[in-house]
Write an enzyme that holds these catalytic residues in place. Structure first.
Site, mmCIF file in Angstrom:
data_model
loop_
_atom_site.group_PDB
_atom_site.id
_atom_site.type_symbol
_atom_site.label_atom_id
_atom_site.label_comp_id
_atom_site.label_asym_id
_atom_site.label_seq_id
_atom_site.Cartn_x
_atom_site.Cartn_y
_atom_site.Cartn_z
ATOM 1 C CG HIS A 1 43.424 40.619 41.439
ATOM 2 N ND1 HIS A 1 44.069 41.204 42.510
ATOM 3 C CD2 HIS A 1 42.472 39.698 41.598
ATOM 4 C CE1 HIS A 1 43.469 40.284 43.546
ATOM 5 N NE2 HIS A 1 42.638 39.377 43.008
ATOM 6 N NE ARG B 1 44.209 32.208 42.961
ATOM 7 C CZ ARG B 1 43.984 32.967 44.069
ATOM 8 N NH1 ARG B 1 45.043 33.833 44.383
ATOM 9 N NH2 ARG B 1 42.875 32.614 44.289
ATOM 10 C CB SER C 1 45.392 40.049 47.692
ATOM 11 O OG SER C 1 44.802 40.406 46.523
ATOM 12 C CE LYS D 1 38.045 37.368 52.567
ATOM 13 N NZ LYS D 1 38.769 37.377 51.032
HETATM 14 P P1 ADP Z 1 38.002 36.815 46.821
HETATM 15 O O1 ADP Z 1 38.011 37.219 48.303
HETATM 16 O O2 ADP Z 1 36.595 37.033 46.437
HETATM 17 O O3 ADP Z 1 38.613 35.574 46.404
HETATM 18 P P2 ADP Z 1 40.343 37.665 45.403
HETATM 19 O O4 ADP Z 1 40.501 39.365 45.426
HETATM 20 O O5 ADP Z 1 41.273 37.149 46.404
HETATM 21 O O6 ADP Z 1 38.977 37.936 46.060
HETATM 22 O O7 ADP Z 1 40.148 37.239 44.207
HETATM 23 C C1 ADP Z 1 39.071 37.684 43.279
HETATM 24 C C2 ADP Z 1 39.066 36.720 41.799
HETATM 25 O O8 ADP Z 1 40.186 36.905 41.164
HETATM 26 C C3 ADP Z 1 38.961 35.275 42.428
HETATM 27 O O9 ADP Z 1 38.095 34.790 41.445
HETATM 28 C C4 ADP Z 1 40.352 34.762 42.381
HETATM 29 O O10 ADP Z 1 40.320 33.389 41.911
HETATM 30 C C5 ADP Z 1 40.768 35.629 41.177
HETATM 31 N N1 ADP Z 1 42.421 35.590 41.329
HETATM 32 C C6 ADP Z 1 43.025 36.039 42.474
HETATM 33 N N2 ADP Z 1 44.378 35.943 42.114
HETATM 34 C C7 ADP Z 1 44.542 35.542 40.837
HETATM 35 C C8 ADP Z 1 45.666 35.117 40.046
HETATM 36 N N3 ADP Z 1 46.914 35.432 40.482
HETATM 37 N N4 ADP Z 1 45.535 34.909 38.605
HETATM 38 C C9 ADP Z 1 44.173 34.691 38.434
HETATM 39 N N5 ADP Z 1 43.007 34.938 38.985
HETATM 40 C C10 ADP Z 1 43.355 35.361 40.236
#
Ligand code: ADP
Length: 165
Positions: free
Chosen positions: A20, A93, A131, A44
């Site tokens: 992130h 990803r 996460s 969630k």
């Molecule tokens: P959500 O529940 O909206 O998927 P996340 O916090 O899991 O929320 O992810 C938010 C955004 O960050 C999403 O677009 C996800 O694809 C991106 N993201 C999560 N982890 C990574 C990573 N390791 N590299 C790049 N983008 C990421």
């Protein structure tokens, strides 16, 4: 005067990972202002409260002057409209992200044609990182130092040590 280009990066960020952080740093150089928005989603069962997540992100990217961290509930496109953002930023990803992200982007575009979604491909170093995987490793007492910004590591460890006691 030209209009300010505002991007919105919505997500759960439970907690913010190095993946992130990388997306935030890169997106902040594309827009005049980047708003990182933590979704309030009671369904969630998150590890961190929304306020904790907002504060954690602020602590990690507080050095970037054009980044602001907010929380929101409801639809990302509605929140984007309310803050004047015309672009949603999402990270991609792997192929596994693609189908859902494409569907979301298309749905958002039908709901609000003035708002576009752009995807930043993950830094290859963080392609495996989410996460949820970090929480799983942490819950078994595994090493999380390679996954999280350094300020976040003790906070995650503390949550799981509390759970055990
Ligand atoms: P959500 O529940 O909206 O998927 P996340 O916090 O899991 O929320 O992810 C938010 C955004 O960050 C999403 O677009 C996800 O694809 C991106 N993201 C999560 N982890 C990574 C990573 N390791 N590299 C790049 N983008 C990421």
């Amino acid at each position: 005067m030209s209009e300010e280009r505002i991007g919105l990066y919505p997500g759960s960020f439970d907690p913010i990972t190095l993946g992130h952080e990388d997306i935030i740093r890169r997106a902040s150089s594309i827009f005049d202002r980047l708003i990182v928005a933590v979704l309030i989603n009671n369904a969630k069962n998150p590890l961190f409260s929304v306020d904790e997540r907002v504060r954690m992100i602020q602590c990690v990217v507080g050095d970037i002057p054009n980044v602001e961290v907010r929380s929101f509930s409801g639809l990302s496109v509605e929140f984007a409209k309310s803050v004047g953002a015309r672009v949603l930023v999402r990270g991609l990803r792997a192929v596994s992200d693609f189908e859902y992200e494409l569907q979301m982007a298309q749905t958002n575009n039908i709901m609000c044609p003035k708002i576009d979604t752009i995807f930043l491909t993950t830094n290859i170093r963080y392609a495996y990182l989410s996460s949820s995987i970090v929480k799983e490793v942490a819950s078994y007492g595994g090493k999380i130092e390679d996954f999280l910004p350094e300020q976040i590591i003790p906070l995650v460890k503390e949550k799981y040590s509390k759970e055990k006691s």
